[in-house]
Design an enzyme around this catalytic site. Structure first.
Site, PDB file in Angstrom:
ATOM      1  N   TYR A 150       2.362  -9.716   6.433  1.00  0.00           N
ATOM      2  CA  TYR A 150       0.961  -9.367   6.169  1.00  0.00           C
ATOM      3  C   TYR A 150       0.371 -10.278   5.095  1.00  0.00           C
ATOM      4  O   TYR A 150      -0.669 -10.910   5.289  1.00  0.00           O
ATOM      5  CB  TYR A 150       0.910  -7.913   5.730  1.00  0.00           C
ATOM      6  CG  TYR A 150      -0.458  -7.331   5.474  1.00  0.00           C
ATOM      7  CD1 TYR A 150      -1.336  -7.064   6.523  1.00  0.00           C
ATOM      8  CD2 TYR A 150      -0.858  -7.000   4.177  1.00  0.00           C
ATOM      9  CE1 TYR A 150      -2.587  -6.483   6.276  1.00  0.00           C
ATOM     10  CE2 TYR A 150      -2.091  -6.415   3.927  1.00  0.00           C
ATOM     11  CZ  TYR A 150      -2.950  -6.160   4.983  1.00  0.00           C
ATOM     12  OH  TYR A 150      -4.174  -5.588   4.740  1.00  0.00           O
ATOM     13  N   LYS A 154      -2.517 -13.188   5.572  1.00  0.00           N
ATOM     14  CA  LYS A 154      -3.821 -13.084   4.899  1.00  0.00           C
ATOM     15  C   LYS A 154      -4.061 -14.292   3.986  1.00  0.00           C
ATOM     16  O   LYS A 154      -5.190 -14.778   3.867  1.00  0.00           O
ATOM     17  CB  LYS A 154      -3.904 -11.782   4.099  1.00  0.00           C
ATOM     18  CG  LYS A 154      -3.937 -10.519   4.956  1.00  0.00           C
ATOM     19  CD  LYS A 154      -5.273 -10.344   5.681  1.00  0.00           C
ATOM     20  CE  LYS A 154      -5.329  -8.994   6.391  1.00  0.00           C
ATOM     21  NZ  LYS A 154      -6.594  -8.791   7.110  1.00  0.00           N
TER      22      LYS A 154
HETATM   23  P1  NAD Z   1      -6.770  -0.090  11.022  1.00  0.00           P
HETATM   24  O1  NAD Z   1      -5.362  -0.217  11.502  1.00  0.00           O
HETATM   25  O2  NAD Z   1      -7.381   1.266  11.053  1.00  0.00           O
HETATM   26  O3  NAD Z   1      -7.723  -1.062  11.815  1.00  0.00           O
HETATM   27  C1  NAD Z   1      -7.322  -2.323  12.290  1.00  0.00           C
HETATM   28  C2  NAD Z   1      -7.875  -2.491  13.699  1.00  0.00           C
HETATM   29  O4  NAD Z   1      -7.564  -3.809  14.169  1.00  0.00           O
HETATM   30  C3  NAD Z   1      -7.284  -1.498  14.693  1.00  0.00           C
HETATM   31  O5  NAD Z   1      -8.297  -0.896  15.458  1.00  0.00           O
HETATM   32  C4  NAD Z   1      -6.381  -2.378  15.578  1.00  0.00           C
HETATM   33  O6  NAD Z   1      -6.221  -1.878  16.871  1.00  0.00           O
HETATM   34  C5  NAD Z   1      -7.128  -3.711  15.517  1.00  0.00           C
HETATM   35  N1  NAD Z   1      -6.277  -4.860  15.814  1.00  0.00           N
HETATM   36  C6  NAD Z   1      -5.118  -5.214  15.217  1.00  0.00           C
HETATM   37  N2  NAD Z   1      -4.625  -6.346  15.774  1.00  0.00           N
HETATM   38  C7  NAD Z   1      -5.522  -6.718  16.733  1.00  0.00           C
HETATM   39  C8  NAD Z   1      -5.583  -7.795  17.640  1.00  0.00           C
HETATM   40  N3  NAD Z   1      -4.616  -8.732  17.702  1.00  0.00           N
HETATM   41  N4  NAD Z   1      -6.657  -7.894  18.470  1.00  0.00           N
HETATM   42  C9  NAD Z   1      -7.644  -6.955  18.429  1.00  0.00           C
HETATM   43  N5  NAD Z   1      -7.635  -5.907  17.589  1.00  0.00           N
HETATM   44  C10 NAD Z   1      -6.575  -5.798  16.757  1.00  0.00           C
HETATM   45  O7  NAD Z   1      -6.784  -0.680   9.536  1.00  0.00           O
HETATM   46  P2  NAD Z   1      -7.983  -0.737   8.481  1.00  0.00           P
HETATM   47  O8  NAD Z   1      -7.548  -0.026   7.260  1.00  0.00           O
HETATM   48  O9  NAD Z   1      -9.269  -0.367   9.123  1.00  0.00           O
HETATM   49  O10 NAD Z   1      -7.990  -2.297   8.127  1.00  0.00           O
HETATM   50  C11 NAD Z   1      -8.974  -3.172   8.668  1.00  0.00           C
HETATM   51  C12 NAD Z   1      -8.887  -4.520   7.986  1.00  0.00           C
HETATM   52  O11 NAD Z   1      -9.089  -4.382   6.585  1.00  0.00           O
HETATM   53  C13 NAD Z   1      -7.533  -5.203   8.165  1.00  0.00           C
HETATM   54  O12 NAD Z   1      -7.732  -6.595   8.334  1.00  0.00           O
HETATM   55  C14 NAD Z   1      -6.830  -4.943   6.846  1.00  0.00           C
HETATM   56  O13 NAD Z   1      -5.902  -5.954   6.539  1.00  0.00           O
HETATM   57  C15 NAD Z   1      -8.002  -4.946   5.874  1.00  0.00           C
HETATM   58  N6  NAD Z   1      -7.706  -4.172   4.655  1.00  0.00           N
HETATM   59  C16 NAD Z   1      -7.765  -2.816   4.668  1.00  0.00           C
HETATM   60  C17 NAD Z   1      -7.473  -2.127   3.496  1.00  0.00           C
HETATM   61  C18 NAD Z   1      -7.556  -0.614   3.405  1.00  0.00           C
HETATM   62  O14 NAD Z   1      -7.298  -0.052   2.337  1.00  0.00           O
HETATM   63  N7  NAD Z   1      -7.949   0.094   4.441  1.00  0.00           N
HETATM   64  C19 NAD Z   1      -7.103  -2.820   2.335  1.00  0.00           C
HETATM   65  C20 NAD Z   1      -7.029  -4.212   2.385  1.00  0.00           C
HETATM   66  C21 NAD Z   1      -7.366  -4.880   3.545  1.00  0.00           C
END
Ligand code: NAD
Ligand code: UDP
Length: 319
Positions: A150, A154
């Protein structure tokens, strides 16, 4: 604008779709449902400002028609190996979403001369040796640790985004998101908020990994989305931290959830689940967000957790 949002069926992506549509934009959502949930978008079915494309972002992306902005949020996001929806259990998909997915989404932005926003993360900083973490800190990440699929994806994604900005003149933005919680988190993705809330509503002890003295700083989703929207509308190209600086130990966090849910079952320590590169302290320095975006969070932990607990209660899993 017509905005492509990848990861649209996920926790943050679905809230972003709602916010963009509420601001008068048209949204093209893209997801392959690897960790997301179609239910998160069910309320947008039939909305004339929303289209959905089921697609894996690590494959070549074609979006018919003009795109004005691309927001790349597709990636597994939970580090908990106990869940099948976590990045240690989706390691290749995670690296491909961060590397190939970022390349493909940058390509869509370049072909359309669109602005681009990358969802990056506080994991860029690894297990930080500087506290709180400001954007100028280069981080302390293990390139071969279990979080590396991860973190390195990133870090690569940030580097590629800056390369497109510097070499192609693309209008890019990078948000470094710190732990965010709220409705539409997946109940079983193993992150601490759904784990603890589910356990508390089932009147089970909360599972503390390690001694619980590790800290996080939790931001309610509505605050985060406001910060990201402001960043999208800004002209800032260098990374910006968005998160809530209110730092709390996992131990205190668990006690707060037990208090809010009247859970008498207490805590259960899982020493053996302490994973080597679990960051020990994490707190965003949001000086840049405050000065550039005039943004700071406004929802405190108790309020955000109450709303989240209400949402999880409605998910009908509490036996
Ligand atoms: P989440 O798992 O709820 O959402 C991620 C979405 O991306 C899911 O719907 C998944 O099906 C989709 N996905 C993953 N791989 C894919 C692919 N190859 N093609 C198409 N769709 C794909 O997670 P989240 O918490 O909503 O995170 C969303 C983004 O924010 C991510 O990039 C994550 O790294 C980043 N992020 C989130 C947090 C947090 O606290 N929630 C913190 C830091 C970064
Ligand atoms: N954690 C915990 N019990 C759980 C789930 C997580 O003690 O049931 C801890 C985890 O070890 C980490 C913190 O809570 O220190 C936050 O974990 P999360 O999976 O939400 O994301 P992270 O911030 O580690 O990426």
């Amino acid at each position: 604008m017509r905005v492509l949002i990848t990861g649209a069926a996920g926790f943050l992506g679905s809230h972003l779709c709602d916010r963009l549509i509420a601001e008068g934009h048209d949204v093209v959502g893209m997801d392959n449902f690897v960790t997301g949930n179609p239910e998160n978008l069910a309320h947008l079915a039939g909305n004339q400002h929303f289209e959905f494309i089921r697609h894996d972002v690590s494959e070549y992306i074609f979006v018919p028609g003009k795109v004005d902005a691309v927001m790349h949020f597709a990636s597994p996001a939970s580090p908990n190996p106990e869940s099948p929806y976590s990045y240690p259990n989706l390691p290749i998909q995670t690296m491909k979403a961060g590397a190939l997915g970022t390349h493909n989404t940058l390509g869509v932005a370049k072909a359309n001369q669109a602005r681009f926003l990358l969802a990056s993360t506080s994991e860029i900083y690894g297990d930080p040796t500087v506290h709180p973490q400001s954007e100028s800190y280069w981080g302390h990440a293990d390139p071969v640790g279990f979080r590396s699929v991860y973190d390195e994806a990133k870090r690569f994604a940030e580097a590629l985004t800056m390369a497109y900005h510097r070499f192609h003149g693309l209008d890019t933005r990078i948000v470094r998101i710190f732990n965010t919680y709220g409705p539409r988190m997946r109940l079983d993705d193993g992150r601490v908020v759904p784990n603890f809330v589910k356990q508390a509503l089932q009147k089970q002890p909360l599972t503390i990994y390690g001694d619980g003295l590790q800290t996080r700083s939790f931001c309610y989703v509505e605050d985060l989305i406001e910060g990201i929207y402001r960043l999208l509308m800004s002209d800032e190209h260098m990374p910006v931290n968005i998160g809530n600086p209110a730092e709390i130990s996992i131990l205190e966090f668990a006690k707060e959830i037990n208090r809010l849910t009247d859970n008498p079952a207490g805590l259960e320590f899982h020493k053996d689940q302490r994973l080597g590169d679990d960051p020990q302290r994490r707190q965003p320095d949001i000086t840049r967000a405050k000065s550039i975006l005039k943004w700071q969070p406004s929802i405190d932990l108790a309020t955000g957790l109450e709303r989240t607990i209400q949402y999880f209660k409605g998910q009908n899993f509490a036996k």
